[in-house]
Design a protein around this motif. Structure first.
Motif, mmCIF file in Angstrom:
data_model
loop_
_atom_site.group_PDB
_atom_site.id
_atom_site.type_symbol
_atom_site.label_atom_id
_atom_site.label_comp_id
_atom_site.label_asym_id
_atom_site.label_seq_id
_atom_site.Cartn_x
_atom_site.Cartn_y
_atom_site.Cartn_z
ATOM 1 N N VAL A 100 -8.125 -32.907 -7.996
ATOM 2 C CA VAL A 100 -8.395 -33.298 -6.613
ATOM 3 C C VAL A 100 -9.775 -32.782 -6.217
ATOM 4 N N TYR A 101 -10.644 -33.702 -5.798
ATOM 5 C CA TYR A 101 -11.981 -33.354 -5.321
ATOM 6 C C TYR A 101 -12.101 -33.726 -3.841
ATOM 7 N N CYS A 102 -12.797 -32.880 -3.094
ATOM 8 C CA CYS A 102 -13.115 -33.156 -1.694
ATOM 9 C C CYS A 102 -14.614 -33.434 -1.586
ATOM 10 N N LEU A 103 -14.991 -34.281 -0.631
ATOM 11 C CA LEU A 103 -16.397 -34.659 -0.527
ATOM 12 C C LEU A 103 -16.793 -34.963 0.908
ATOM 13 N N GLN A 104 -18.092 -34.875 1.141
ATOM 14 C CA GLN A 104 -18.747 -35.284 2.379
ATOM 15 C C GLN A 104 -20.034 -36.021 2.008
ATOM 16 N N VAL A 105 -20.382 -37.024 2.802
ATOM 17 C CA VAL A 105 -21.567 -37.826 2.541
ATOM 18 C C VAL A 105 -22.474 -37.773 3.759
ATOM 19 N N TYR A 126 -9.657 -36.708 -2.854
ATOM 20 C CA TYR A 126 -9.101 -37.731 -3.737
ATOM 21 C C TYR A 126 -8.859 -37.115 -5.116
ATOM 22 N N GLU A 127 -7.859 -37.665 -5.824
ATOM 23 C CA GLU A 127 -7.539 -37.193 -7.177
ATOM 24 C C GLU A 127 -8.069 -38.184 -8.203
ATOM 25 N N THR A 128 -8.805 -37.677 -9.167
ATOM 26 C CA THR A 128 -9.346 -38.538 -10.223
ATOM 27 C C THR A 128 -8.229 -38.985 -11.161
ATOM 28 N N MET A 129 -8.472 -40.096 -11.845
ATOM 29 C CA MET A 129 -7.497 -40.637 -12.792
ATOM 30 C C MET A 129 -7.725 -40.037 -14.177
ATOM 31 N N ALA A 130 -6.721 -40.201 -15.036
ATOM 32 C CA ALA A 130 -6.833 -39.689 -16.401
ATOM 33 C C ALA A 130 -7.728 -40.604 -17.225
ATOM 34 N N ASP A 131 -8.576 -39.990 -18.057
ATOM 35 C CA ASP A 131 -9.404 -40.789 -18.957
ATOM 36 C C ASP A 131 -8.647 -41.081 -20.243
ATOM 37 N N ALA A 132 -9.309 -41.740 -21.202
ATOM 38 C CA ALA A 132 -8.625 -42.176 -22.422
ATOM 39 C C ALA A 132 -8.100 -40.987 -23.231
ATOM 40 N N SER A 133 -8.900 -39.955 -23.392
ATOM 41 C CA SER A 133 -8.456 -38.800 -24.178
ATOM 42 C C SER A 133 -7.282 -38.099 -23.503
#
Length: 329
Positions: A207-212, A235-242
């Motif tokens: 889970v990453y938080c951000l401001q723009v 937001y939480e990133t999705m899993a990559d192939a590995s």
């Protein structure tokens, strides 16, 4: 051209402009106090403090004029189109309040002044220091921010804080981001000159938080106006192939271990309680056919049927011979 003033959110009068008339003058109203211009994104708004009516019976009305660097003072009377600030009772003049009005050109030097009027008496003009919108604007956060989680990445799409129609002016964007569990460690990505931003090389399933924020660049005069940060969103990133492969392997190993543990537990229980298991699984004793038929039809002579079915058996005899051997002398 006059030297540029320092960039401010609000250009305060603070003693600038025409001096107020003497307090003992009865023929002239006090001048409006503290006029200021608000430049936020595309908004242009002039406001001031109200003038007390004194002994007058009618309302105090106000009169606003503007001019550019080389022009004369003109009434703000449908110029810019759709804005009328002549003989108004409110203490503000919004130059961008209608869809038709876009306000003053953002690259022009603009000066404003305001005057009060009551029953034929007028005050002195109070002038606001000149401004240029691109030079003095306060830039808000970007609008319409959409974030789509990717495989170890975040895809950001946004809209600029306001529309600009000048080829010498552009927005550049910065992204402040951090792991939610590590709020004290922030990173800044940018500048980005497009409205589509990709934060890559992020940890999957994190889970990453951000401001723009947006920054306005006026390349013609080498002027930069930093903007405000947007609200925090996570937001939480999705899993990559590995990571997906690792998940499949872990699930397979976990399933195998679970099945093995269940099989071992079942074998242990069977060996420990085999007598009870044998008792559970043995077939119950069956009723002879004749008795079952008798139970169905009690009138049937069951004993005769049993005698008929049974055949006499002859006694069996075993022949035993005793052989005696004399002892040898």
């Amino acid at each position: 051209m006059r030297p540029p003033p320092p960039p401010l959110l609000l250009l305060l009068l603070g003693g600038c402009g025409a001096a107020a008339p003497p307090a003992d003058s009865l023929s002239q109203l006090p001048a409006p106090q503290n006029p200021k211009i608000r430049l936020y994104n595309a908004e242009q708004l002039l406001s001031w403090e109200p003038v007390p009516p004194g002994n007058g019976t009618g309302p105090v009305v106000y009169h606003v004029q503007f001019k550019y660097t080389t022009s004369q003072w003109s009434d703000v009377n449908n110029n810019p189109e759709g804005v009328n600030c002549v003989k108004i009772t409110t203490t503000e003049c919004n130059f961008t309040k209608t869809n038709i009005s876009k306000g003053f050109p953002m690259h022009f030097n603009v000066s404003l002044r305001v005057q009060a009027e009551l029953e034929g008496r007028v005050s002195a003009w109070v002038t606001v220091p000149w401004f240029q919108h691109f030079r003095n604007v306060t830039v808000g956060p970007p609008e319409n921010i959409w974030v789509t989680p990717g495989e170890g990445s975040l895809i950001i799409k946004l809209s600029p804080p306001f529309d600009i129609y000048d080829s010498t002016v552009a927005f550049q964007y910065y992204v402040h981001y951090w792991e939610k569990e590590k709020a004290g460690i922030q990173k800044v990505a940018g500048p980005f000159m497009t409205n589509s931003i990709v934060l890559s090389d992020l940890k999957p399933l994190t889970v990453y938080c951000l401001q723009v924020k947006a920054q306005l660049l006026w390349t013609m005069l080498n002027i930069s106006r930093p903007g405000h940060l947007s609200n925090i969103s996570c937001y939480e990133t999705m899993a990559d192939a590995s990571t997906k492969l690792q998940q499949v392997i872990l699930i397979a190993i976990g399933t195998f271990l679970l099945l093995s543990a269940m099989a071992g537990a079942c074998l242990f229980l069977v060996l420990k309680y085999r007598g009870l298991v044998k008792y559970w699984f043995q077939s119950p004793p069956s009723i002879p056919v004749q008795i079952e038929e008798y139970l169905k039809d009690p009138a049937q002579p069951i004993l005769d049927a049993l005698d008929k079915d049974s055949s006499p058996t002859e006694d069996a005899w075993d022949s035993v011979s005793v052989v005696v051997f004399p002892e040898k002398e």
